[in-house]
Design a protein around this motif. Sequence first.
Motif, mmCIF file in Angstrom:
data_model
loop_
_atom_site.group_PDB
_atom_site.id
_atom_site.type_symbol
_atom_site.label_atom_id
_atom_site.label_comp_id
_atom_site.label_asym_id
_atom_site.label_seq_id
_atom_site.Cartn_x
_atom_site.Cartn_y
_atom_site.Cartn_z
ATOM 1 N N LYS A 44 0.994 -0.930 0.034
ATOM 2 C CA LYS A 44 -0.405 0.272 -0.027
ATOM 3 C C LYS A 44 1.015 0.719 0.393
ATOM 4 O O LYS A 44 0.507 2.336 0.035
ATOM 5 C CB LYS A 44 -1.212 0.018 1.151
ATOM 6 N N ALA A 45 2.015 1.301 0.985
ATOM 7 C CA ALA A 45 2.854 2.544 0.925
ATOM 8 C C ALA A 45 3.230 2.321 -0.544
ATOM 9 O O ALA A 45 3.552 3.375 -0.762
ATOM 10 C CB ALA A 45 4.093 2.367 2.343
ATOM 11 N N ALA A 46 3.793 1.612 -1.407
ATOM 12 C CA ALA A 46 4.361 1.813 -2.165
ATOM 13 C C ALA A 46 3.934 2.044 -3.116
ATOM 14 O O ALA A 46 4.019 2.875 -3.970
ATOM 15 C CB ALA A 46 4.919 0.102 -3.540
ATOM 16 N N PHE A 47 2.354 2.738 -3.233
ATOM 17 C CA PHE A 47 1.360 3.307 -4.665
ATOM 18 C C PHE A 47 1.744 4.845 -4.142
ATOM 19 O O PHE A 47 1.258 5.852 -4.938
ATOM 20 C CB PHE A 47 0.248 2.703 -4.086
ATOM 21 N N ASN A 48 2.481 4.691 -2.942
ATOM 22 C CA ASN A 48 2.122 6.825 -2.495
ATOM 23 C C ASN A 48 3.797 6.171 -2.563
ATOM 24 O O ASN A 48 3.521 7.980 -1.671
ATOM 25 C CB ASN A 48 1.400 6.856 -1.000
ATOM 26 N N GLY A 49 4.355 5.985 -3.464
ATOM 27 C CA GLY A 49 6.072 6.319 -3.033
ATOM 28 C C GLY A 49 7.331 6.350 -1.953
ATOM 29 O O GLY A 49 7.889 6.638 -1.350
ATOM 30 N N VAL A 50 6.382 4.987 -0.937
ATOM 31 C CA VAL A 50 6.881 5.320 0.562
ATOM 32 C C VAL A 50 7.490 4.135 0.366
ATOM 33 O O VAL A 50 7.240 2.835 0.485
ATOM 34 C CB VAL A 50 6.048 5.186 1.672
ATOM 35 N N PRO A 51 8.817 4.179 0.408
ATOM 36 C CA PRO A 51 9.255 3.179 0.646
ATOM 37 C C PRO A 51 9.750 2.150 2.099
ATOM 38 O O PRO A 51 8.964 3.305 2.876
ATOM 39 C CB PRO A 51 11.087 3.254 0.186
ATOM 40 N N SER A 52 9.959 1.320 1.855
ATOM 41 C CA SER A 52 9.439 0.404 3.378
ATOM 42 C C SER A 52 11.688 0.194 3.804
ATOM 43 O O SER A 52 12.156 -0.199 2.944
ATOM 44 C CB SER A 52 9.314 -0.858 2.411
ATOM 45 N N LEU A 53 11.389 -0.048 4.898
ATOM 46 C CA LEU A 53 12.561 -0.490 5.804
ATOM 47 C C LEU A 53 12.157 -2.092 6.622
ATOM 48 O O LEU A 53 11.264 -1.942 7.452
ATOM 49 C CB LEU A 53 13.079 0.841 6.814
ATOM 50 N N SER A 54 12.318 -2.549 6.398
ATOM 51 C CA SER A 54 11.874 -4.279 6.800
ATOM 52 C C SER A 54 12.662 -5.696 6.793
ATOM 53 O O SER A 54 13.490 -5.327 5.674
ATOM 54 C CB SER A 54 11.106 -4.391 5.833
ATOM 55 N N VAL A 55 12.075 -6.654 7.921
ATOM 56 C CA VAL A 55 12.760 -6.972 7.642
ATOM 57 C C VAL A 55 12.732 -8.357 6.859
ATOM 58 O O VAL A 55 11.603 -7.553 5.842
ATOM 59 C CB VAL A 55 12.866 -8.248 9.158
ATOM 60 N N LEU A 56 13.655 -8.816 5.813
ATOM 61 C CA LEU A 56 13.723 -10.084 4.485
ATOM 62 C C LEU A 56 12.879 -11.011 4.959
ATOM 63 O O LEU A 56 13.111 -12.248 5.317
ATOM 64 C CB LEU A 56 14.753 -10.499 4.268
ATOM 65 N N ASP A 57 11.501 -10.912 4.999
ATOM 66 C CA ASP A 57 10.413 -12.402 4.965
ATOM 67 C C ASP A 57 9.112 -11.497 3.963
ATOM 68 O O ASP A 57 9.006 -10.558 3.959
ATOM 69 C CB ASP A 57 9.884 -12.586 6.633
ATOM 70 N N GLY A 58 8.207 -12.574 3.951
ATOM 71 C CA GLY A 58 7.514 -12.653 3.078
ATOM 72 C C GLY A 58 7.473 -11.718 1.615
ATOM 73 O O GLY A 58 8.584 -11.942 0.830
ATOM 74 N N TRP A 59 6.349 -11.195 1.292
ATOM 75 C CA TRP A 59 6.534 -10.195 0.244
ATOM 76 C C TRP A 59 7.868 -9.362 -0.107
ATOM 77 O O TRP A 59 8.773 -9.499 -1.185
ATOM 78 C CB TRP A 59 5.926 -9.370 -0.146
ATOM 79 N N TRP A 60 8.090 -8.866 1.375
ATOM 80 C CA TRP A 60 9.899 -8.204 0.746
ATOM 81 C C TRP A 60 10.818 -8.888 0.610
ATOM 82 O O TRP A 60 11.588 -8.342 -0.110
ATOM 83 C CB TRP A 60 9.843 -7.551 2.098
ATOM 84 N N MET A 61 10.818 -10.181 0.019
ATOM 85 C CA MET A 61 11.678 -11.111 0.034
ATOM 86 C C MET A 61 12.261 -11.037 -1.817
ATOM 87 O O MET A 61 12.701 -11.038 -2.375
ATOM 88 C CB MET A 61 11.712 -12.723 0.511
ATOM 89 N N GLU A 62 10.641 -10.424 -1.773
ATOM 90 C CA GLU A 62 10.788 -10.461 -3.745
ATOM 91 C C GLU A 62 10.719 -8.757 -3.642
ATOM 92 O O GLU A 62 11.715 -8.661 -5.194
ATOM 93 C CB GLU A 62 9.099 -10.520 -4.397
ATOM 94 N N GLY A 63 10.237 -7.801 -3.033
ATOM 95 C CA GLY A 63 9.994 -6.552 -3.058
ATOM 96 C C GLY A 63 10.915 -5.584 -2.971
ATOM 97 O O GLY A 63 10.779 -4.652 -3.977
ATOM 98 N N CYS A 64 12.378 -6.052 -2.206
ATOM 99 C CA CYS A 64 13.378 -5.750 -1.669
ATOM 100 C C CYS A 64 14.400 -4.978 -2.737
ATOM 101 O O CYS A 64 14.784 -6.734 -3.567
ATOM 102 C CB CYS A 64 14.142 -6.210 -0.550
ATOM 103 N N ILE A 65 15.094 -4.180 -3.432
ATOM 104 C CA ILE A 65 16.011 -3.986 -4.373
ATOM 105 C C ILE A 65 16.251 -3.148 -3.243
ATOM 106 O O ILE A 65 15.900 -1.409 -3.698
ATOM 107 C CB ILE A 65 15.306 -3.536 -5.837
ATOM 108 N N GLU A 66 17.761 -3.812 -2.795
ATOM 109 C CA GLU A 66 18.671 -2.529 -1.757
ATOM 110 C C GLU A 66 19.031 -1.205 -2.139
ATOM 111 O O GLU A 66 18.842 -0.571 -3.195
ATOM 112 C CB GLU A 66 20.004 -3.289 -0.846
ATOM 113 N N GLY A 67 18.271 0.072 -1.853
ATOM 114 C CA GLY A 67 18.522 1.607 -1.727
ATOM 115 C C GLY A 67 17.414 1.707 -2.722
ATOM 116 O O GLY A 67 17.851 2.838 -3.499
ATOM 117 N N VAL A 68 17.005 1.276 -3.778
ATOM 118 C CA VAL A 68 16.182 0.999 -4.904
ATOM 119 C C VAL A 68 14.640 1.336 -4.129
ATOM 120 O O VAL A 68 13.546 2.350 -4.719
ATOM 121 C CB VAL A 68 16.004 0.431 -5.761
ATOM 122 N N THR A 69 13.836 0.654 -4.050
ATOM 123 C CA THR A 69 12.673 -0.035 -3.229
ATOM 124 C C THR A 69 12.508 0.330 -2.134
ATOM 125 O O THR A 69 11.110 0.481 -1.042
ATOM 126 C CB THR A 69 11.452 -0.637 -4.053
ATOM 127 N N GLY A 70 13.861 0.308 -0.810
ATOM 128 C CA GLY A 70 14.129 0.589 0.326
ATOM 129 C C GLY A 70 14.887 -0.045 0.974
ATOM 130 O O GLY A 70 15.841 -0.245 0.339
#
Length: 558
Positions: free
Chosen positions: A462-488
Amino acid sequence: MQSLELKEDLHTPRVAYFSMEIALDSQLPTYSGGLGVLAGDMMRSAADLALPVVGVTLVSRAGYFRQEITEGGRQVEHPSPWNPAQHAHALPAKVAVSIDGRDVWIMAWLYRLQGEGDGRIPVLLLDADLPENSEEDRRITHFLYGGDPEYRLKQEIVLGIGGVRMLRALGFTVSRYHLNEGHAALLCLELLRSGAHGSTAPVRAQCAFTTHTPVEAGHDKFPYELLRRLLGPDADTELLRRLGGEQHFNMTQFALNLSGYVNGVAKSHAEVSRRMFPGFRVHAISNGVHPRTWTSPAFRQLYDRHFPDWKLEPEALMRIGLVDAESIWAAHEQARHALFALVRERCGVSLQEGALTLCFARRMTGYKRPDLLFTDLARLRSIARRYPLQLVIAGKAHPRDTDGKRLIEMVHACLGDLREDIRGAFIPDYTMEIAGLMTAGADVWLNTPLPPLEASGTSGMKAAFNGVPSLSVLDGWWMEGCIEGVTGWAIGTENEVAAPQEHARLLYEKLGDVVLPLFFHDRAGWVEVMKGTIGHNAVLFNSHRTMRRYAAEAYLRS
């Protein structure tokens, strides 16, 4: 029995999407959290894409609960009743299910979700609050996830068995049954008994099952003695043990054995599910969120100007690099101001324009670790003295989750201790509306689950649709969504089993040494991360993509 209200819905076979909870509207308490909000997003995307789907859920007249937070941070639950007659149409059919030797009568309310174009999805809300039933039975569909195991099993009988019977009574032709989590598994029993005459092959051909729970304790299990008593003649114990488990009746195992298509809700979750249930083929269809619902008004206007088709084709947002940085930041500032206004109104706290706003909001329970950020208050103070930082937090604990309630009290205590250095607020009674304002108004979205217990998670999407990057432990969707320094940014590394203190140390390092310096010293670089978040994660992690994959892989399979 065909109804005039349903006339347009009965011309074509439909996929029947069964879910214990479906979030239809922020103000209607037919959901408790992520599972229901996800189901609502799936239905909204089905409406946008004009897919032939019908939703089936419980009316939950008394809702989940309204959360009050006392001065000491204690959660107090209040009823959250609603009147379906004010929001939905009563349908003429009634069906009966046998529960504990009694006929329990069920009606359905029709709620329609309107899509972007002409598509509209009917959602049936099953209701046992009828004069034909006893006072006890009338309450079966009142409380979402309320009561003891007996009450829960009664609800699942109404949802699964009653739902199939209601669809037939109303004249629906069902091409597939989609079970969103194991709560609806008893629909397979009804199919076995009524149409397949005990043969599992025809049932498997009709059913698709999505599992959301990566921990064994999270799957509904019932003792066979209770199952036999409540189901009565429908309880073929030998069949149920063979398909549902020898020691106790496991709703997930029953659904797995009777579904021709099974999927987890992220790639990592599918892997976990295969280990939990060896011998079953578990596909991976990662969750997504509904584009229009979770995009703030300012970003909607921005996208409408540059990418007119984005609401139906979110992949258009991969061209976000063409939009100037000033417009991106201006849209974000509007979303921040809306969040700040909510915090002033609900919490009496005035947030600082010049501070980075870190937001955390989800169900308050142990594995979500809302306390991780507060592991070392001295370290957190030290970071905030170098870079202005403020916190906005929200979330409900299940009424019977005493540990979750203690976490809410602990968070309030920590916010109080940090008050001189870090402004903070806990917004009570977390709803879809509050989630929308928080995921859009945050500067950074924080997620700290204990791996591998996060099946997917959708708040960061939801945050991504508003340009809000995530700072997250690598689990669940974030293992697919995290590009370090690019998406969060990631906290730790993939497949890492870290002690809480180590994850806390890594969180403080990434926040203090990478995230905050970029925010305060390189605004152009920060906006590039915002664009990366939109151009990669909003493009991929949306419910249009999820529903298209379900349609192609689960609904249209031979």
